[in-house]
Write a protein that holds these residues in place. Structure first.
Motif, short mmCIF file in Angstrom:
data_model
loop_
_atom_site.label_atom_id
_atom_site.label_comp_id
_atom_site.label_asym_id
_atom_site.label_seq_id
_atom_site.Cartn_x
_atom_site.Cartn_y
_atom_site.Cartn_z
N VAL B 290 0.85 -1.20 0.00
CA VAL B 290 0.00 0.00 0.00
C VAL B 290 0.89 1.25 0.00
N ILE B 291 1.93 1.24 0.84
CA ILE B 291 2.83 2.40 0.90
C ILE B 291 3.52 2.59 -0.45
N LEU B 292 3.97 1.48 -1.01
CA LEU B 292 4.65 1.53 -2.30
C LEU B 292 3.74 2.13 -3.36
N PHE B 293 2.47 1.68 -3.34
CA PHE B 293 1.51 2.16 -4.31
C PHE B 293 1.28 3.67 -4.12
N ALA B 294 1.18 4.09 -2.85
CA ALA B 294 0.97 5.51 -2.56
C ALA B 294 2.16 6.34 -3.04
N VAL B 295 3.37 5.84 -2.80
CA VAL B 295 4.57 6.55 -3.24
C VAL B 295 4.54 6.70 -4.75
N PHE B 296 4.23 5.59 -5.41
CA PHE B 296 4.19 5.52 -6.85
C PHE B 296 3.18 6.52 -7.43
N GLN B 297 1.99 6.50 -6.83
CA GLN B 297 0.95 7.44 -7.28
C GLN B 297 1.39 8.89 -7.07
N SER B 298 1.97 9.15 -5.90
CA SER B 298 2.34 10.53 -5.57
C SER B 298 3.44 11.04 -6.49
N ILE B 299 4.39 10.16 -6.84
CA ILE B 299 5.47 10.60 -7.72
C ILE B 299 4.87 11.21 -8.98
N PHE B 300 3.82 10.56 -9.50
CA PHE B 300 3.24 11.07 -10.74
C PHE B 300 2.24 12.18 -10.52
N ASN B 301 1.38 12.00 -9.49
CA ASN B 301 0.32 13.00 -9.30
C ASN B 301 0.86 14.33 -8.77
N TRP B 302 1.66 14.29 -7.73
CA TRP B 302 2.12 15.52 -7.11
C TRP B 302 3.08 16.29 -8.00
N SER B 303 3.78 15.56 -8.86
CA SER B 303 4.78 16.27 -9.63
C SER B 303 4.23 16.83 -10.93
N GLN B 304 2.98 16.42 -11.26
CA GLN B 304 2.42 16.89 -12.53
C GLN B 304 2.39 18.42 -12.63
N TYR B 305 1.90 19.03 -11.56
CA TYR B 305 1.73 20.48 -11.59
C TYR B 305 3.08 21.22 -11.69
N PRO B 306 4.04 20.93 -10.77
CA PRO B 306 5.34 21.61 -10.91
C PRO B 306 6.04 21.31 -12.24
N MET B 307 5.81 20.09 -12.76
CA MET B 307 6.45 19.78 -14.04
C MET B 307 5.87 20.66 -15.15
N PRO B 340 16.44 22.99 -24.55
CA PRO B 340 15.79 21.69 -24.40
C PRO B 340 16.61 20.75 -23.52
N GLY B 341 17.93 20.85 -23.61
CA GLY B 341 18.78 20.02 -22.76
C GLY B 341 18.54 20.31 -21.30
N MET B 342 18.52 21.60 -20.96
CA MET B 342 18.30 21.99 -19.56
C MET B 342 16.90 21.60 -19.09
N SER B 343 15.92 21.81 -19.94
CA SER B 343 14.56 21.48 -19.50
C SER B 343 14.42 19.97 -19.36
N GLY B 344 15.16 19.23 -20.19
CA GLY B 344 15.14 17.77 -20.10
C GLY B 344 15.64 17.27 -18.75
N VAL B 345 16.53 18.06 -18.13
CA VAL B 345 17.03 17.67 -16.81
C VAL B 345 16.09 18.16 -15.72
N LEU B 346 15.75 19.44 -15.80
CA LEU B 346 14.98 20.06 -14.71
C LEU B 346 13.56 19.52 -14.61
N ILE B 347 13.03 19.05 -15.75
CA ILE B 347 11.66 18.56 -15.75
C ILE B 347 11.49 17.39 -14.78
N PHE B 348 12.56 16.64 -14.53
CA PHE B 348 12.44 15.48 -13.64
C PHE B 348 12.64 15.82 -12.17
N LEU B 349 13.03 17.06 -11.91
CA LEU B 349 13.29 17.44 -10.51
C LEU B 349 12.09 17.21 -9.58
N PRO B 350 10.87 17.60 -9.99
CA PRO B 350 9.75 17.37 -9.07
C PRO B 350 9.60 15.90 -8.70
N GLN B 351 9.71 15.01 -9.69
CA GLN B 351 9.57 13.58 -9.39
C GLN B 351 10.65 13.11 -8.43
#
Lengths: 74, 705
Positions: B290-307, B340-351
């Protein structure tokens, strides 16, 4: 009192460490506070049956049964 | 006159050493690597008095001066050589006051090295609550070194510790344990002392034990120590056993009248109750998933907006720069390559930030140790170790920090296999590729009315990554031979509330490391790719330019459409395009044409480049934000000679499988190179993963088409 492997005692039984059967493993165990004369207790077992958690020297240590079997207790 | 001294902070794992380090230095930290090895080196500046400041170095946690992992080796290396730039003027030994006995082993070793020490009894607040009484004055008297009580998480005792450091530095009080180290191996110790011109018995004894792993010794010296050991039949194991037992006898004597426990520790009882649930046969595993699933979901859901914010920021910068910079090759490089190179790196920061938020909380509370404990049995089957769980989970965000976190695994074979299989985990760079490809062939339908079919396929891809990682581990286990026995010995710390400042600092440091490590490579490669995709044989380029110049003049209303068409033709004629055509015969059996070939070439360094390349090839102004437009163009794409659709079900599936397995990530290559100290393993990894990708994609395409 006869010696038994740590893996042969029941959860919750307090025993005393007597000696070790594997020199190499014993060094690691000694460092972690598993010393002859020290009280030891199996606290719980991982869901898949291995490793086990023991209480020794005032803290909780987990180790595989393979290592635990080298500890002789009385 | 301001003097700066070196102070080392050392202690067992789980003693709150990092908390104390943070309390002493705040955000005034520098993260780097120890010279020659890849162990993280954390230093911070500490002001002691008006004219005395210190460079505080945080040594990796270790149980003794007998190192078991790459991390632990560092302490030995630094304390062994006075010539080491990090050699301390003074050492602060941090111990957990609730668990003194085992913690003091390391202290006794340091005492016998005759280093100026200050003992910091950390977690004194918790010790008091647990009914542990420590007679500090008596302890100080018996040990013969300054002892300070601290509670680092509340900043208690920090000033007292600083005062003790100053006093000990200005007027050092040294003490030894009185253990007769010399008696363990008299001849060996005497000869080593004479050979190295040193005075200290324990330092000589340490050399006899560790000479072969010390980087600062020349081969000649190593040979000399080896010869001395052989001559006198130096028994490494027996002498260490004797030493450890003597040390614990000393410790028991010290603790006999200085520490008393008057009631059972409340937090220990609570911790045991928690363990009964959290490591329960059924609930334990269930809670973990359950914790793993929550972490997994949050990585994608919470980071969508900052990304989205980061993406928009880059689009904004791009537009502004396009408007203000003069047109030309330099502007193109900045807008088409560097940005694009820089954005390619920074885009993953929220996750990455979200992932490490969870990992830091789970580690700080003590839960991660339980996960390791629960998963060890399963992982062992696959040549891994319970401690491989953290790298594997981190691999979902990015393999680079994940591979670095494998350092805590003591056994080299287990660690190597972990490093090798981590890139199989579906990292976030694969996500945009999967999303695009799935949207091409999988209808946006729901199974049982609520499960998204596309989501299910995506989950299957993640599962595929995990299963392949395990299988690869199982295979490697058969091939890698090692003398060292695999073992698993790990402290299960008492559960505690997370320390939020620690969590924050961890996230900050991890994010910074990611940007620095992965960022350099991705940026460099983006620039190279930009060059390959922008330039080509000038003859062809001139022709294209001439052709479009004429039609743009003829019909000015069509300028933008014609320009995108011209760019597509230029890409085809560019070096990247030619590379794509060059490899076409090799990738045809997988169902790919040369256009996909270009994307394979460009995404070789970083997978996520696939989407950008596809949009350029299909002449749309597209990026991850405009997936729909790229998608439409790709759906319409047909083979010009046969008229068949390019992106058939078989081709798309084959592509997804290819991206699941191929190691298209320069940063991973670079980090594996550093972590394994050589080209051998990253090259093996690159070739096997690419081979698996090719064969699997071939199989899938042939089966489905």
């Amino acid at each position: 009192m006869e010696l038994r492997k740590l893996t042969d005692i029941a959860i919750g039984t307090v025993a005393t460490i007597d000696s070790f059967t594997d020199e190499e493993t014993s060094i690691l165990l000694l460092e972690m506070g598993c010393l002859p004369g020290e009280q030891i207790e199996i606290s719980n077992i991982a869901p898949l049956g291995d490793p086990i958690a023991i209480k020794v020297s005032g803290y909780k240590l987990s180790l595989r049964k393979q290592e635990a079997a080298t500890i002789l207790v009385r | 006159m301001n003097t700066t001294i070196n102070i080392a902070l050392i202690g067992n794992p789980n003693t709150g050493k990092s908390t104390l380090f943070n309390a002493l230095t705040g955000l005034n930290q520098k993260i780097g690597n120890f010279s020659g090895v890849t162990v993280e080196r954390k230093t911070g500046k500490l002001n002691l008095t008006e004219n005395l400041s210190a460079s505080l170095i945080d040594l990796p946690g270790t149980y003794s001066l007998y190192p078991r992992s790459a991390d632990e080796q560092i302490a030995l290396e630094i304390l062994n050589s006075t010539k080491n730039p990090d050699y301390p003027n003074l050492v602060v030994v941090v111990v957990d006051a609730t668990n003194l006995k085992r913690n003091l082993l390391l202290l006794t070793q340091l005492m016998d090295l005759q280093l100026p020490l200050v003992l910091a009894l950390n977690m004194m607040d918790i010790a008091k609550q647990s009914g542990i009484e420590i007679d500090i004055a008596l302890l100080e008297k018996k040990l013969g070194i300054p002892v300070v009580s601290v509670a680092a998480r509340d900043f208690q005792g920090v000033q007292e510790l600083k005062n003790a450091i100053v006093k000990q530095y200005e007027n050092p009080k040294l003490a030894s344990t009185g253990i007769n180290v010399h008696a363990y191996a008299p001849e060996v110790i005497d000869e080593i002392k004479a050979y190295f011109h040193i005075e200290n018995d324990y330092a000589a004894f340490e050399l006899a034990h560790h000479y072969h792993e010390l980087g600062n010794l020349t081969q000649e010296k190593k040979d000399a120590v080896e010869a001395i050991g052989l001559k006198h039949h130096f028994n490494v194991n027996k002498t260490q056993v004797a030493e450890t037992i003597d040390r614990y006898n000393f410790i028991n004597e010290i603790l006999s009248d200085t520490v008393s426990k008057n009631k059972p520790a409340a937090d220990e009882t609570r911790s045991n109750k928690l363990d009964a649930i959290l490591t329960h046969r059924i609930f334990g595993l269930l809670i973990f998933f359950v914790i793993l699933f929550a972490v997994f979901q949050s990585i994608f859901n919470w980071s969508q907006y900052p990304m989205g914010l980061i993406e928009n920021a880059f689009i904004g910068i791009e537009n502004t720069l396009t408007a203000i910079l003069p047109a030309g090759i330099l502007t193109n490089l900045i807008i088409g390559g560097i940005l694009p190179g820089m954005s390619g790196v920074l885009i993953f920061l929220p996750q990455i930030a979200v992932l490490f938020l969870f990992i830091a909380i789970l580690e700080d509370t003590g839960y991660m140790a339980r996960v390791t404990f629960m998963m060890d049995r399963l992982m062992k089957n696959f040549g891994l170790n319970g401690k491989s769980v953290v790298p594997l989970i981190s691999g979902i965000a990015c393999a680079v920090p994940a591979i670095m976190s494998a350092r805590s695994i003591e056994n080299w074979k287990d660690r190597l296999i972990t490093i090798f299989v981590t890139p199989f985990m579906s990292c976030s760079a694969r996500l945009p590729v999967y999303t695009l490809l799935i949207s091409l062939v999988v209808p946006n339908k729901f199974v049982f009315g609520f499960l998204s079919l596309q989501g299910l396929i995506l989950m299957a891809m993640y599962l595929l990554g995990f299963v392949s990682a395990l299988l690869a581990g199982w295979l490697l286990k058969l091939f890698i031979k090692t003398k060292n026995k695999s073992y698993f010995l790990m402290e299960l710390p008492v559960y505690r509330m997370p320390r939020w400042s620690n969590v924050g600092i961890t996230i900050f440091n991890k994010a910074r490391t990611f940007v620095m490590e992965a960022g350099k490579v991705i940026l460099a490669v983006s620039i190279i790719l930009w060059v390959l995709a922008t330039f080509g044989p000038s003859k062809d380029f001139d022709q294209i330019n001439a052709k479009y110049a004429a039609s743009i003049k003829a019909d000015t209303t069509q300028t933008s459409i014609l320009t995108t068409k011209m760019n597509a033709e230029k890409l085809e004629a560019s070096y990247a395009g030619q590379l794509g055509k060059f490899i076409e015969p090799a990738i045809r059996p997988l169902g790919y044409d040369w256009k996909i070939g270009i994307a394979l070439v460009t995404s070789f360094a970083a997978r996520e480049v696939f989407v950008g390349t596809m949009s350029t090839i299909y002449s749309v102004q597209g990026d991850a934000e405009h997936l729909d437009t790229v998608r439409e163009k790709m759906l319409e794409a047909r083979n010009p000679t046969t008229g068949e659709l390019t992106f058939t079900f078989a081709t798309v599936m084959s592509l997804m499988i290819f991206y699941a397995f191929a190691m298209q990530c320069m940063s991973t290559f670079a980090v594996v190179y550093r972590e394994t100290n050589g080209l051998k393993w990253p090259l093996i990894q690159l070739f096997t993963m690419t081979a698996i990708a090719y064969i699997a994609a071939f199989g899938v395409y042939q089966l489905l088409s």
